[in-house]
Design a protein around this motif. Structure first.
Motif, PDB file in Angstrom:
ATOM      1  N   GLU A 213       0.820  -1.211   0.000  1.00  0.00           N
ATOM      2  CA  GLU A 213       0.000   0.000   0.000  1.00  0.00           C
ATOM      3  C   GLU A 213       0.854   1.261   0.000  1.00  0.00           C
ATOM      4  O   GLU A 213       0.326   2.366  -0.053  1.00  0.00           O
ATOM      5  N   GLY A 214       2.171   1.080   0.089  1.00  0.00           N
ATOM      6  CA  GLY A 214       3.061   2.231   0.025  1.00  0.00           C
ATOM      7  C   GLY A 214       3.787   2.568   1.305  1.00  0.00           C
ATOM      8  O   GLY A 214       4.594   3.505   1.341  1.00  0.00           O
ATOM      9  N   LEU A 215       3.523   1.826   2.399  1.00  0.00           N
ATOM     10  CA  LEU A 215       4.215   2.104   3.646  1.00  0.00           C
ATOM     11  C   LEU A 215       5.657   1.607   3.545  1.00  0.00           C
ATOM     12  O   LEU A 215       5.921   0.527   3.003  1.00  0.00           O
ATOM     13  N   ALA A 216       6.568   2.402   4.067  1.00  0.00           N
ATOM     14  CA  ALA A 216       7.998   2.066   4.010  1.00  0.00           C
ATOM     15  C   ALA A 216       8.348   1.163   5.187  1.00  0.00           C
ATOM     16  O   ALA A 216       8.883   1.605   6.212  1.00  0.00           O
ATOM     17  N   LEU A 217       8.028  -0.120   5.054  1.00  0.00           N
ATOM     18  CA  LEU A 217       8.284  -1.089   6.108  1.00  0.00           C
ATOM     19  C   LEU A 217       9.417  -2.008   5.670  1.00  0.00           C
ATOM     20  O   LEU A 217       9.223  -2.948   4.896  1.00  0.00           O
ATOM     21  N   ASP A 218      10.595  -1.735   6.164  1.00  0.00           N
ATOM     22  CA  ASP A 218      11.749  -2.577   5.889  1.00  0.00           C
ATOM     23  C   ASP A 218      11.577  -3.920   6.613  1.00  0.00           C
ATOM     24  O   ASP A 218      11.021  -3.963   7.719  1.00  0.00           O
ATOM     25  N   PRO A 219      12.033  -5.034   6.015  1.00  0.00           N
ATOM     26  CA  PRO A 219      11.918  -6.335   6.696  1.00  0.00           C
ATOM     27  C   PRO A 219      12.491  -6.324   8.115  1.00  0.00           C
ATOM     28  O   PRO A 219      11.980  -7.024   8.997  1.00  0.00           O
ATOM     29  N   GLU A 220      13.539  -5.540   8.343  1.00  0.00           N
ATOM     30  CA  GLU A 220      14.121  -5.490   9.681  1.00  0.00           C
ATOM     31  C   GLU A 220      13.188  -4.822  10.683  1.00  0.00           C
ATOM     32  O   GLU A 220      13.198  -5.152  11.874  1.00  0.00           O
ATOM     33  N   HIS A 221      12.373  -3.867  10.217  1.00  0.00           N
ATOM     34  CA  HIS A 221      11.379  -3.275  11.108  1.00  0.00           C
ATOM     35  C   HIS A 221      10.383  -4.335  11.552  1.00  0.00           C
ATOM     36  O   HIS A 221       9.974  -4.380  12.725  1.00  0.00           O
ATOM     37  N   VAL A 222       9.970  -5.183  10.617  1.00  0.00           N
ATOM     38  CA  VAL A 222       9.002  -6.231  10.922  1.00  0.00           C
ATOM     39  C   VAL A 222       9.603  -7.244  11.889  1.00  0.00           C
ATOM     40  O   VAL A 222       8.991  -7.621  12.892  1.00  0.00           O
ATOM     41  N   ARG A 223      10.817  -7.693  11.598  1.00  0.00           N
ATOM     42  CA  ARG A 223      11.470  -8.665  12.471  1.00  0.00           C
ATOM     43  C   ARG A 223      11.667  -8.091  13.876  1.00  0.00           C
ATOM     44  O   ARG A 223      11.447  -8.777  14.884  1.00  0.00           O
ATOM     45  N   SER A 224      12.084  -6.841  13.936  1.00  0.00           N
ATOM     46  CA  SER A 224      12.329  -6.205  15.225  1.00  0.00           C
ATOM     47  C   SER A 224      11.034  -6.054  16.016  1.00  0.00           C
ATOM     48  O   SER A 224      10.989  -6.334  17.220  1.00  0.00           O
ATOM     49  N   GLY A 225       9.975  -5.613  15.337  1.00  0.00           N
ATOM     50  CA  GLY A 225       8.700  -5.435  16.018  1.00  0.00           C
ATOM     51  C   GLY A 225       8.158  -6.725  16.588  1.00  0.00           C
ATOM     52  O   GLY A 225       7.587  -6.752  17.680  1.00  0.00           O
ATOM     53  N   ILE A 226       8.354  -7.823  15.862  1.00  0.00           N
ATOM     54  CA  ILE A 226       7.868  -9.128  16.318  1.00  0.00           C
ATOM     55  C   ILE A 226       8.735  -9.677  17.443  1.00  0.00           C
ATOM     56  O   ILE A 226       8.227 -10.271  18.397  1.00  0.00           O
ATOM     57  N   SER A 227      10.034  -9.471  17.360  1.00  0.00           N
ATOM     58  CA  SER A 227      10.951 -10.121  18.307  1.00  0.00           C
ATOM     59  C   SER A 227      11.105  -9.360  19.620  1.00  0.00           C
ATOM     60  O   SER A 227      11.456  -9.959  20.641  1.00  0.00           O
ATOM     61  N   ARG A 228      10.843  -8.042  19.624  1.00  0.00           N
ATOM     62  CA  ARG A 228      11.110  -7.246  20.827  1.00  0.00           C
ATOM     63  C   ARG A 228       9.889  -6.961  21.668  1.00  0.00           C
ATOM     64  O   ARG A 228      10.007  -6.544  22.819  1.00  0.00           O
ATOM     65  N   VAL A 229       8.704  -7.166  21.129  1.00  0.00           N
ATOM     66  CA  VAL A 229       7.507  -6.722  21.830  1.00  0.00           C
ATOM     67  C   VAL A 229       7.306  -7.507  23.132  1.00  0.00           C
ATOM     68  O   VAL A 229       7.643  -8.687  23.230  1.00  0.00           O
ATOM     69  N   ARG A 230       6.765  -6.810  24.091  1.00  0.00           N
ATOM     70  CA  ARG A 230       6.440  -7.428  25.374  1.00  0.00           C
ATOM     71  C   ARG A 230       5.030  -7.014  25.762  1.00  0.00           C
ATOM     72  O   ARG A 230       4.710  -5.813  25.737  1.00  0.00           O
ATOM     73  N   CYS A 231       4.198  -7.979  26.095  1.00  0.00           N
ATOM     74  CA  CYS A 231       2.820  -7.696  26.501  1.00  0.00           C
ATOM     75  C   CYS A 231       2.597  -8.187  27.920  1.00  0.00           C
ATOM     76  O   CYS A 231       2.666  -9.402  28.178  1.00  0.00           O
ATOM     77  N   PRO A 232       2.347  -7.293  28.856  1.00  0.00           N
ATOM     78  CA  PRO A 232       2.044  -7.731  30.217  1.00  0.00           C
ATOM     79  C   PRO A 232       0.850  -8.696  30.248  1.00  0.00           C
ATOM     80  O   PRO A 232      -0.095  -8.569  29.475  1.00  0.00           O
ATOM     81  N   LEU A 233       0.959  -9.671  31.121  1.00  0.00           N
ATOM     82  CA  LEU A 233      -0.107 -10.646  31.378  1.00  0.00           C
ATOM     83  C   LEU A 233      -0.352 -11.601  30.215  1.00  0.00           C
ATOM     84  O   LEU A 233      -1.373 -12.278  30.180  1.00  0.00           O
ATOM     85  N   ARG A 234       0.564 -11.654  29.253  1.00  0.00           N
ATOM     86  CA  ARG A 234       0.515 -12.699  28.224  1.00  0.00           C
ATOM     87  C   ARG A 234       1.619 -13.690  28.558  1.00  0.00           C
ATOM     88  O   ARG A 234       2.738 -13.587  28.107  1.00  0.00           O
ATOM     89  N   ILE A 235       1.315 -14.635  29.451  1.00  0.00           N
ATOM     90  CA  ILE A 235       2.301 -15.594  29.982  1.00  0.00           C
ATOM     91  C   ILE A 235       3.552 -14.807  30.387  1.00  0.00           C
ATOM     92  O   ILE A 235       4.664 -15.071  29.959  1.00  0.00           O
ATOM     93  N   GLU A 236       3.339 -13.832  31.220  1.00  0.00           N
ATOM     94  CA  GLU A 236       4.398 -12.901  31.633  1.00  0.00           C
ATOM     95  C   GLU A 236       5.172 -13.472  32.822  1.00  0.00           C
ATOM     96  O   GLU A 236       4.613 -13.756  33.881  1.00  0.00           O
ATOM     97  N   ARG A 237       6.463 -13.644  32.649  1.00  0.00           N
ATOM     98  CA  ARG A 237       7.329 -14.110  33.735  1.00  0.00           C
ATOM     99  C   ARG A 237       7.777 -12.895  34.546  1.00  0.00           C
ATOM    100  O   ARG A 237       8.427 -11.994  34.026  1.00  0.00           O
ATOM    101  N   VAL A 238       7.434 -12.875  35.821  1.00  0.00           N
ATOM    102  CA  VAL A 238       7.735 -11.715  36.653  1.00  0.00           C
ATOM    103  C   VAL A 238       8.752 -12.019  37.747  1.00  0.00           C
ATOM    104  O   VAL A 238       9.269 -11.092  38.386  1.00  0.00           O
ATOM    105  N   ARG A 239       9.020 -13.292  37.992  1.00  0.00           N
ATOM    106  CA  ARG A 239      10.081 -13.681  38.932  1.00  0.00           C
ATOM    107  C   ARG A 239      10.732 -14.959  38.422  1.00  0.00           C
ATOM    108  O   ARG A 239      10.124 -15.716  37.654  1.00  0.00           O
ATOM    109  N   SER A 240      11.954 -15.185  38.871  1.00  0.00           N
ATOM    110  CA  SER A 240      12.689 -16.350  38.378  1.00  0.00           C
ATOM    111  C   SER A 240      12.961 -17.401  39.441  1.00  0.00           C
ATOM    112  O   SER A 240      13.198 -18.557  39.111  1.00  0.00           O
ATOM    113  N   GLU A 241      12.959 -17.059  40.726  1.00  0.00           N
ATOM    114  CA  GLU A 241      13.206 -18.040  41.784  1.00  0.00           C
ATOM    115  C   GLU A 241      12.235 -17.818  42.933  1.00  0.00           C
ATOM    116  O   GLU A 241      12.514 -16.989  43.821  1.00  0.00           O
ATOM    117  N   PRO A 242      11.094 -18.477  42.951  1.00  0.00           N
ATOM    118  CA  PRO A 242      10.602 -19.439  41.964  1.00  0.00           C
ATOM    119  C   PRO A 242      10.141 -18.722  40.697  1.00  0.00           C
ATOM    120  O   PRO A 242       9.936 -17.502  40.699  1.00  0.00           O
TER     121      PRO A 242
END
Length: 469
Positions: A297-326
């Motif tokens: 449609e004309g948006l300047a979306l480089d493949p790296e923008h897509v990969r970065s957006g998918i790999s870096r996103v964090r959503c609270p309360l979506r199987i969110e790990r908040v502590r490690s021990e336990p």
């Protein structure tokens, strides 16, 4: 004289004094209470900003919030000023209307409410039940904020269904339906086919649809409605597919996912995704395909923008790990399908003692959710959330847990008490999981964070890091 609010607290108090179906019990309202006429009138009074800002519109039983957030990340990383409208919020109302990841400031929010108040007051006295509801006001405030912030694009998550949802009033470049399963059946229908028809209400004439629905019956309904509207269909499983996906868990860094996507061009593309769960690979595939359409449609979306957006996103309360021990996992799963996905995802964790803290809303299938949870947990603590009247009473949850096969059943009067009970004897390698209700997960999260002792943040994400606690 038109009333005004003088500070942030008054603005919030006003909003939560409106009719709010997010807090209403299932039997207290029907689909007849959901009508677009009020929203049409309210948007017209503020100049119809939804007609001027291009949108990406997302519906689905689950996954729409994750998908919306990933797309917003991609657009922001590509340099576009991006509004994101999601619901419900975790801790602050303004989380629903963010621009490039930032919440409006308290003065900005007060100004928005004061600008909208005269229209609300006038509509409150109109005949025909025209008083705007909480969610309708939230949607209008979002559009006002997005327009005043001069956003380039808006990513919209539906609140409920699609056909009668307030977000339907938009001009989308593309629509997305993530998946269909049984939820909100008192409003949307008792079968996946009926629910699919409601979700397909977001489709617009000749506007492309990216569809992640795998259920055959639901997919047939959506495709039928799409063909009537001459909608180009881009179907997961047919036009593109997740050929491989795996989730790894490391106690120090948490979950990481890797996948192979067969794109619409037939190429195989490797992707990494940060949101845990095999179902998030499907969501990532929807995001990638949507971004390819937007690029055409004309948006300047480089493949790296897509990969970065998918790999870096964090959503609270979506199987969110908040502590490690336990290991402590908070999840907003509140229907059978999302509970099943949660249990499946946690299979990759090392063997350990596993406890689940559970509460549910009255309109959810609590007994069936508990059957799913028994696949992954030996011990359960049932409780009731405190800040919403829809909670299933403990005395109803206990026999459900017994029928599901649980023999270790704890009873806690509140989420805070449930946490203290679960954590009291937990070993470093154990797992404590919170699931069954968005409201439960929020209350446990707030208990762990001690939000009342911290200054509010104006950053929507990343959320405060609880791994240091």
């Amino acid at each position: 004289m038109t009333p005004t609010v003088s500070n942030y607290e008054e603005a919030i108090q006003f909003l939560f004094g409106r009719i709010n179906y997010e807090r209403a019990s299932a039997g207290s309202y029907t689909s007849n209470d959901l009508k677009l006429g009020r929203m049409v009138e309210l948007l017209a009074r503020i100049g119809n900003p939804q007609e001027r800002i291009p949108a990406i519109h997302i519906a689905g039983t689950k996954g729409k919030g994750s998908t919306a957030t990933m797309i917003a990340h991609v657009l922001t990383d590509a340099g576009y000023r991006t509004g994101l409208f999601t619901s419900p919020h975790l801790h602050r109302f303004e989380e629903r209307l963010v621009v490039n990841g930032m919440l409006p400031t308290e003065p900005q929010f007060v100004e928005l409410v004061n600008q909208l108040l005269p229209h609300i007051v006038e509509m409150d006295v109109l005949p025909g039940r025209m008083a705007p509801t909480f969610f309708e006001i939230a949607t209008a405030l979002a559009w006002m904020h997005f327009e005043s912030s001069r956003v380039d694009y808006v990513v919209l998550e539906t609140g409920l269904g699609g056909r009668l949802d307030t977000t339907k009033l938009c001009r989308p470049l593309v629509t997305i339906i993530t998946c269909i399963s049984l939820d909100h059946t008192h409003l949307l229908g008792e079968t996946v086919e009926q629910i699919a028809a409601e979700k397909a209400g977001i489709l617009k004439m000749e506007v492309p649809l990216v569809c992640g629905v795998r259920d055959d019956g639901a997919r047939r309904v959506i495709h039928h409605i799409a063909r009537e509207l001459k909608v180009p269909i881009h179907q997961l499983g047919d036009d593109f597919e997740v050929e491989m996906a795996s989730i790894r868990f490391d106690r120090d860094v948490g979950f990481r996912g890797v996948m192979q996507l067969r794109t619409e061009s037939g190429e195989t593309t490797p992707l990494q995704f940060s949101l845990p769960g095999r179902h998030q690979a499907d969501n990532a595939a929807l995001v990638y395909t949507t971004c390819e359409l937007l690029r055409k449609e004309g948006l300047a979306l480089d493949p790296e923008h897509v990969r970065s957006g998918i790999s870096r996103v964090r959503c609270p309360l979506r199987i969110e790990r908040v502590r490690s021990e336990p290991t402590v996992i908070l999840d907003a799963a509140h229907n059978v399908a999302s509970i099943s996905a949660l249990v499946d995802t946690l299979e990759c964790l090392p063997d350990s003692a596993r406890t689940v803290i559970f509460a549910a809303s009255q309109d959810k299938k609590a007994a069936e959710m508990l059957v799913e949870l028994k696949r992954g947990f030996e011990r359960i603590i049932v409780t009731v959330f405190q800040n919403n009247p829809r909670a299933v009473p403990i005395e109803e949850l206990v026999p459900y847990a017994e029928a599901a096969g649980f023999t270790e059943i704890g009873i806690a009067k509140s989420p805070a008490e449930a946490w203290e009970m679960a954590s009291a004897d937990a070993a470093p390698n154990d797992l404590i999981c919170v699931g069954g209700s968005f409201f439960l997960a929020i209350e446990v999260r707030e208990h762990l964070q001690g939000l009342t002792d911290n200054a509010p943040s104006t950053k929507a994400e990343p959320v405060p890091n609880l791994n240091q606690m």
